[in-house]
Enzyme design. Structure first.
Site, mmCIF file in Angstrom:
data_model
loop_
_atom_site.group_PDB
_atom_site.id
_atom_site.type_symbol
_atom_site.label_atom_id
_atom_site.label_comp_id
_atom_site.label_asym_id
_atom_site.label_seq_id
_atom_site.Cartn_x
_atom_site.Cartn_y
_atom_site.Cartn_z
ATOM 1 N N CYS A 121 -1.752 -7.925 -2.276
ATOM 2 C CA CYS A 121 -1.223 -7.507 -0.964
ATOM 3 C C CYS A 121 -2.198 -6.628 -0.197
ATOM 4 O O CYS A 121 -1.937 -6.272 0.947
ATOM 5 C CB CYS A 121 0.103 -6.774 -1.131
ATOM 6 S SG CYS A 121 1.437 -7.867 -1.621
ATOM 7 N N TYR A 150 2.993 -1.313 1.577
ATOM 8 C CA TYR A 150 2.774 -1.444 0.126
ATOM 9 C C TYR A 150 1.289 -1.732 -0.138
ATOM 10 O O TYR A 150 0.666 -1.127 -1.008
ATOM 11 C CB TYR A 150 3.668 -2.570 -0.399
ATOM 12 C CG TYR A 150 3.394 -3.024 -1.820
ATOM 13 C CD1 TYR A 150 3.836 -2.280 -2.912
ATOM 14 C CD2 TYR A 150 2.703 -4.222 -2.075
ATOM 15 C CE1 TYR A 150 3.592 -2.711 -4.213
ATOM 16 C CE2 TYR A 150 2.463 -4.649 -3.372
ATOM 17 C CZ TYR A 150 2.899 -3.888 -4.435
ATOM 18 O OH TYR A 150 2.657 -4.317 -5.719
ATOM 19 N N LYS A 154 -1.669 0.611 -1.976
ATOM 20 C CA LYS A 154 -2.470 0.086 -3.091
ATOM 21 C C LYS A 154 -3.968 0.264 -2.806
ATOM 22 O O LYS A 154 -4.738 0.609 -3.688
ATOM 23 C CB LYS A 154 -2.166 -1.404 -3.306
ATOM 24 C CG LYS A 154 -0.806 -1.681 -3.944
ATOM 25 C CD LYS A 154 -0.820 -1.296 -5.403
ATOM 26 C CE LYS A 154 0.448 -1.685 -6.122
ATOM 27 N NZ LYS A 154 0.603 -0.997 -7.413
ATOM 28 N N ASN A 179 1.024 -12.118 -7.854
ATOM 29 C CA ASN A 179 2.337 -12.695 -8.198
ATOM 30 C C ASN A 179 2.516 -13.013 -9.680
ATOM 31 O O ASN A 179 2.408 -14.166 -10.101
ATOM 32 C CB ASN A 179 2.578 -13.989 -7.411
ATOM 33 C CG ASN A 179 2.669 -13.734 -5.932
ATOM 34 O OD1 ASN A 179 3.337 -12.807 -5.495
ATOM 35 N ND2 ASN A 179 1.959 -14.541 -5.150
ATOM 36 N N GLU A 192 13.724 -8.906 -6.710
ATOM 37 C CA GLU A 192 13.092 -10.022 -7.429
ATOM 38 C C GLU A 192 12.079 -10.743 -6.545
ATOM 39 O O GLU A 192 12.170 -10.746 -5.332
ATOM 40 C CB GLU A 192 14.159 -11.022 -7.937
ATOM 41 C CG GLU A 192 14.936 -11.754 -6.864
ATOM 42 C CD GLU A 192 16.100 -10.951 -6.302
ATOM 43 O OE1 GLU A 192 16.152 -9.734 -6.510
ATOM 44 O OE2 GLU A 192 16.952 -11.552 -5.618
ATOM 45 N N ALA A 194 9.570 -14.345 -5.709
ATOM 46 C CA ALA A 194 9.893 -15.751 -5.419
ATOM 47 C C ALA A 194 10.195 -16.600 -6.667
ATOM 48 O O ALA A 194 11.222 -17.287 -6.694
ATOM 49 C CB ALA A 194 8.775 -16.379 -4.589
ATOM 50 N N GLN A 219 4.558 -21.873 3.350
ATOM 51 C CA GLN A 219 3.649 -20.771 3.001
ATOM 52 C C GLN A 219 3.177 -20.999 1.558
ATOM 53 O O GLN A 219 3.944 -21.460 0.713
ATOM 54 C CB GLN A 219 4.312 -19.394 3.187
ATOM 55 C CG GLN A 219 5.546 -19.083 2.356
ATOM 56 C CD GLN A 219 6.852 -19.555 2.999
ATOM 57 O OE1 GLN A 219 6.899 -20.540 3.711
ATOM 58 N NE2 GLN A 219 7.948 -18.867 2.709
ATOM 59 N N ARG A 284 -1.905 -17.580 0.433
ATOM 60 C CA ARG A 284 -2.602 -16.644 -0.472
ATOM 61 C C ARG A 284 -2.886 -17.364 -1.782
ATOM 62 O O ARG A 284 -2.048 -18.088 -2.297
ATOM 63 C CB ARG A 284 -1.762 -15.399 -0.729
ATOM 64 C CG ARG A 284 -2.403 -14.447 -1.717
ATOM 65 C CD ARG A 284 -1.664 -13.133 -1.809
ATOM 66 N NE ARG A 284 -1.787 -12.366 -0.593
ATOM 67 C CZ ARG A 284 -0.926 -11.419 -0.220
ATOM 68 N NH1 ARG A 284 0.108 -11.136 -0.980
ATOM 69 N NH2 ARG A 284 -1.100 -10.748 0.890
HETATM 70 P P1 NAD Z 1 8.387 -3.178 -11.955
HETATM 71 O O1 NAD Z 1 9.080 -2.676 -10.741
HETATM 72 O O2 NAD Z 1 9.143 -4.044 -12.893
HETATM 73 O O3 NAD Z 1 7.781 -1.946 -12.780
HETATM 74 C C1 NAD Z 1 7.423 -0.736 -12.190
HETATM 75 C C2 NAD Z 1 8.079 0.361 -12.981
HETATM 76 O O4 NAD Z 1 7.715 1.629 -12.420
HETATM 77 C C3 NAD Z 1 9.618 0.287 -12.927
HETATM 78 O O5 NAD Z 1 10.163 0.154 -14.233
HETATM 79 C C4 NAD Z 1 10.016 1.603 -12.285
HETATM 80 O O6 NAD Z 1 11.216 2.168 -12.802
HETATM 81 C C5 NAD Z 1 8.814 2.482 -12.613
HETATM 82 N N1 NAD Z 1 8.780 3.625 -11.719
HETATM 83 C C6 NAD Z 1 8.944 3.625 -10.367
HETATM 84 N N2 NAD Z 1 8.944 4.874 -9.907
HETATM 85 C C7 NAD Z 1 8.770 5.689 -10.984
HETATM 86 C C8 NAD Z 1 8.676 7.112 -11.131
HETATM 87 N N3 NAD Z 1 8.772 7.922 -10.078
HETATM 88 N N4 NAD Z 1 8.508 7.603 -12.379
HETATM 89 C C9 NAD Z 1 8.425 6.792 -13.459
HETATM 90 N N5 NAD Z 1 8.506 5.436 -13.363
HETATM 91 C C10 NAD Z 1 8.674 4.912 -12.142
HETATM 92 O O7 NAD Z 1 7.063 -3.914 -11.452
HETATM 93 P P2 NAD Z 1 6.046 -4.856 -12.225
HETATM 94 O O8 NAD Z 1 6.217 -6.219 -11.685
HETATM 95 O O9 NAD Z 1 6.137 -4.625 -13.691
HETATM 96 O O10 NAD Z 1 4.663 -4.293 -11.653
HETATM 97 C C11 NAD Z 1 3.860 -3.356 -12.369
HETATM 98 C C12 NAD Z 1 2.688 -2.923 -11.485
HETATM 99 O O11 NAD Z 1 1.924 -4.057 -11.097
HETATM 100 C C13 NAD Z 1 3.097 -2.237 -10.190
HETATM 101 O O12 NAD Z 1 2.183 -1.209 -9.904
HETATM 102 C C14 NAD Z 1 2.983 -3.323 -9.162
HETATM 103 O O13 NAD Z 1 2.774 -2.814 -7.866
HETATM 104 C C15 NAD Z 1 1.797 -4.097 -9.693
HETATM 105 N N6 NAD Z 1 1.805 -5.484 -9.215
HETATM 106 C C16 NAD Z 1 2.745 -6.349 -9.680
HETATM 107 C C17 NAD Z 1 2.760 -7.658 -9.220
HETATM 108 C C18 NAD Z 1 3.785 -8.641 -9.696
HETATM 109 O O14 NAD Z 1 3.750 -9.783 -9.257
HETATM 110 N N7 NAD Z 1 4.719 -8.270 -10.584
HETATM 111 C C19 NAD Z 1 1.799 -8.082 -8.282
HETATM 112 C C20 NAD Z 1 0.856 -7.168 -7.829
HETATM 113 C C21 NAD Z 1 0.845 -5.871 -8.314
#
Ligand code: NAD
Length: 323
Positions: A121, A150, A154, A179, A192, A194, A219, A284
């Site tokens: 992103c 967001y 990042k 993703n 959730e 896509a 898309q 993307r």
């Molecule tokens: P997720 O939301 O399942 O996991 C993130 C976790 O962070 C959650 O369990 C949440 O409770 C915890 N969290 C949020 N705020 C908090 C706080 N203040 N203190 C402690 N814990 C806290 O997301 P994910 O899919 O497992 O993604 C993990 C990382 O990867 C994230 O940084 C996300 O931005 C990045 N990311 C994920 C994807 C994807 O497709 N899943 C894509 C790009 C980047």
């Protein structure tokens, strides 16, 4: 000596899977999150519930020189969460605070190896307008123009992690995930993504039904199965390469094609009802030239294989919910 790892965001989708993988590799693992994992019992040796936005809490859980730290905690969700604009202030404030605190606490403990999960992103919207030719090579991130707050957070945090590397000699590593999907992730409730949303809608539909799709479904995106995400993540942290580097699949599909793949797996005839909704950029795809060159590795699993495993898990959740 047993190797030790800290996983921030261990109650989340990727963090939960990462804890399991590190345990399999023989690590002693501490998981930290503001909540327990919703879909699986943690296998972490120690799981601490607390708020990583609080400096004192960060210092208390980062109480030793972990061999590996994975910073995955963030305030995030799918398009319905990050692209509506309603959560922008929370997303920026919460995730930036977590990143500032975790990194500084690691620095204070003289921890060296820290992984940070950035995102596709961050890529500029102006390079992702043609659904068939999006540009997401790592150096194309600048001049910066992400299409969401967001993405801006990042980008800031990527730079923060790399600045600590330059100034304090830490070996921080930054990946840009594209993703990630798989079982035991958020599949309902508004956060959730896509693949999970499509699997849920198809699981709940009868053959011949129509499901709602945001936008015209033309898309394009690529989706990476969780196991390959973890492979790339651990390889990057254990390499000499700082990144930022894409960790994603190059198998680009339209959202309409994604629906057809899931419908095939489910053995259902599914019609598509296109409605207005947040869709993000028009196209993307991951560009894996750099990851191949620097890590000698790139994901190779077919999207359909990952979707089969994910659909099976989500379909079971919908049945359990209905019971
Ligand atoms: P997720 O939301 O399942 O996991 C993130 C976790 O962070 C959650 O369990 C949440 O409770 C915890 N969290 C949020 N705020 C908090 C706080 N203040 N203190 C402690 N814990 C806290 O997301 P994910 O899919 O497992 O993604 C993990 C990382 O990867 C994230 O940084 C996300 O931005 C990045 N990311 C994920 C994807 C994807 O497709 N899943 C894509 C790009 C980047």
């Amino acid at each position: 000596m047993t190797r030790t790892a800290l996983v921030c965001g261990a109650g989340g989708f990727i963090g939960g899977h990462l804890v399991a993988r590190l345990k399999q590799e023989g690590f002693w693992v501490r998981g930290v999150d503001i909540k327990f994992h919703e879909h699986a019992e943690t296998v972490a040796d120690d799981f601490v519930i607390g708020d990583l936005r609080e400096q004192a809490f960060c210092r208390s859980v980062i109480d030793r020189r972990f061999d590996e730290v994975y910073q995955l905690a963030a305030d995030m969700g799918g398009a319905g969460y990050i692209f509506t604009g309603e959560h922008d202030a929370d997303i920026m404030q919460n995730s930036a605070a977590i990143n500032l605190n975790v990194l500084e606490a690691c620095h204070k403990r003289t921890i060296r190896k820290v992984f940070y999960s950035s995102s596709a992103c961050i890529y500029p919207a102006y390079n992702q307008q043609d659904p068939l030719n999006p540009k997401c090579s790592e150096e194309s991130a600048y001049p910066a123009a992400p299409d969401s707050e967001y993405g801006w957070e990042k980008l800031f945090s990527e730079r923060l992690y790399l600045a600590y590397r330059r100034n304090y000699g830490m070996t921080t590593h930054v990946a840009r995930y594209h993703n990630i999907f798989g079982p035991a992730g958020t599949w309902t409730g508004g956060k959730e993504k896509a693949p999970a949303a499509v699997c849920r809608k198809v699981a709940l539909a009868k053959s011949g039904d129509a499901i709602d799709i945001w936008g015209d479904g033309e898309q394009t995106r690529s989706f990476l199965y969780i196991d390959e995400c973890l492979e790339g993540t651990t390889r990057l942290l254990r390499s000499e390469f700082a990144g930022p580097v894409n960790i994603g699949s190059e198998e680009m599909v339209t959202i309409n094609q994604l629906v057809d793949l899931v419908a095939d797996i489910a053995g259902k005839r599914i019609r598509k009802h296109h409605i207005a909704g947040p869709t993000g950029v028009r196209g993307r795809n991951s560009d894996n030239r750099l990851v191949r060159e620097r890590l000698g590795w790139a994901p190779s699993m077919a999207l359909s294989s990952g979707l089969e495993r994910t659909y099976g898990w989500i379909e079971a959740q919908t049945r359990r919910n209905a019971a």
